[in-house]
Design a protein around this motif. Structure first.
Motif, PDB file in Angstrom:
ATOM      1  N   SER A   6       0.836  -1.187   0.000  1.00 17.76           N
ATOM      2  CA  SER A   6       0.000   0.000   0.000  1.00 17.76           C
ATOM      3  C   SER A   6       0.874   1.242   0.000  1.00 17.76           C
ATOM      4  N   GLU A   7       0.224   2.367  -0.169  1.00 18.34           N
ATOM      5  CA  GLU A   7       0.953   3.638  -0.128  1.00 18.34           C
ATOM      6  C   GLU A   7       1.598   3.840   1.245  1.00 18.34           C
ATOM      7  N   ARG A   8       0.877   3.463   2.284  1.00 20.04           N
ATOM      8  CA  ARG A   8       1.397   3.600   3.652  1.00 20.04           C
ATOM      9  C   ARG A   8       2.637   2.731   3.848  1.00 20.04           C
ATOM     10  N   ARG A   9       2.575   1.489   3.381  1.00 21.00           N
ATOM     11  CA  ARG A   9       3.732   0.592   3.517  1.00 21.00           C
ATOM     12  C   ARG A   9       4.914   1.077   2.686  1.00 21.00           C
ATOM     13  N   SER A  10       4.632   1.657   1.538  1.00 21.29           N
ATOM     14  CA  SER A  10       5.696   2.187   0.696  1.00 21.29           C
ATOM     15  C   SER A  10       6.429   3.317   1.412  1.00 21.29           C
ATOM     16  N   ILE A  11       5.682   4.194   2.057  1.00 28.62           N
ATOM     17  CA  ILE A  11       6.292   5.289   2.808  1.00 28.62           C
ATOM     18  C   ILE A  11       7.087   4.737   3.984  1.00 28.62           C
ATOM     19  N   GLN A  12       6.538   3.749   4.693  1.00 28.21           N
ATOM     20  CA  GLN A  12       7.260   3.139   5.810  1.00 28.21           C
ATOM     21  C   GLN A  12       8.535   2.457   5.328  1.00 28.21           C
ATOM     22  N   ARG A  15      11.050   5.127   4.549  1.00 27.22           N
ATOM     23  CA  ARG A  15      11.593   5.679   5.788  1.00 27.22           C
ATOM     24  C   ARG A  15      12.605   4.702   6.399  1.00 27.22           C
ATOM     25  N   ASN A  78       7.755  11.999   6.274  1.00 32.54           N
ATOM     26  CA  ASN A  78       6.805  12.269   7.364  1.00 32.54           C
ATOM     27  C   ASN A  78       5.662  13.145   6.880  1.00 32.54           C
ATOM     28  N   GLU A  81       3.297  11.113   4.776  1.00 28.23           N
ATOM     29  CA  GLU A  81       2.453  10.222   5.582  1.00 28.23           C
ATOM     30  C   GLU A  81       1.296  10.984   6.218  1.00 28.23           C
ATOM     31  N   LYS A  82       1.515  12.262   6.509  1.00 26.29           N
ATOM     32  CA  LYS A  82       0.477  13.107   7.103  1.00 26.29           C
ATOM     33  C   LYS A  82      -0.408  13.756   6.029  1.00 26.29           C
ATOM     34  N   ASP A  83      -0.284  13.288   4.773  1.00 26.54           N
ATOM     35  CA  ASP A  83      -1.037  13.838   3.627  1.00 26.54           C
ATOM     36  C   ASP A  83      -0.731  15.315   3.381  1.00 26.54           C
TER      37      ASP A  83
END
Length: 153
Positions: A6-12, A15, A78, A81-83
């Motif tokens: 997901s987009e969230r996992r990609s950002i994590q 990071r 960061n 992740e906070k849009d």
């Protein structure tokens, strides 16, 4: 059930890579002498105090923009992740990243007389600066378009 990636996992994941590269940079700075000695003995096939000292100075001076770059990338992730994507702070962070790439390219160019292979690192850093500048310009354009749309509504 959603997809694994997901987009969230990609950002994590991104990071995590920034943290990994930060740890590798710290390790490189700690073991700088041994790394440079390895390069001298096995890759460059040069020895001598002047050569080792020049590469050490190049390594440690290049570490400064590298740390700034990694912190900037972490802050950018960061914000994402906070849009908070198309905001002026991200433009500043991207500009900082591009200037760090330029700084590394110039530092390597200064030491090119020591080891000609630094040209490759310098060109790679300059090319990365170009890519980040283009992305920064896309962000600026998107922010301006967003502002215009906000005014028309």
């Amino acid at each position: 059930m959603g997809t694994f990636w997901s987009e969230r996992r990609s950002i994590q994941f991104s990071r995590g890579l920034v943290i990994l590269f930060g740890a590798l940079l710290v390790a490189l700075d700690i073991g700088g002498f041994w790394f440079v000695q390895f390069i001298c003995d096995n890759v460059a096939q040069h020895t001598g105090f002047r050569f080792v000292l020049s590469l050490l100075i190049c390594l440690y001076v290049c570490s400064i923009p590298a740390y700034i770059l990694l912190v900037s990338l972490y802050k950018l992730l960061n914000n994402m992740e906070k849009d908070r994507v198309f905001v002026q702070e991200n433009v500043v962070l991207l500009r900082r990243v591009s200037w760090c790439c330029v700084a590394a390219a110039l530092i390597c160019l200064l030491f090119i007389s020591t080891w000609l292979s630094l040209v490759v690192i310098s060109l790679a850093a300059a090319f990365m600066a170009l890519i980040v500048w283009v992305i920064k310009n896309v962000f600026v354009r998107a922010i301006n378009m967003k502002a215009e749309l906000d005014y028309t509504i």
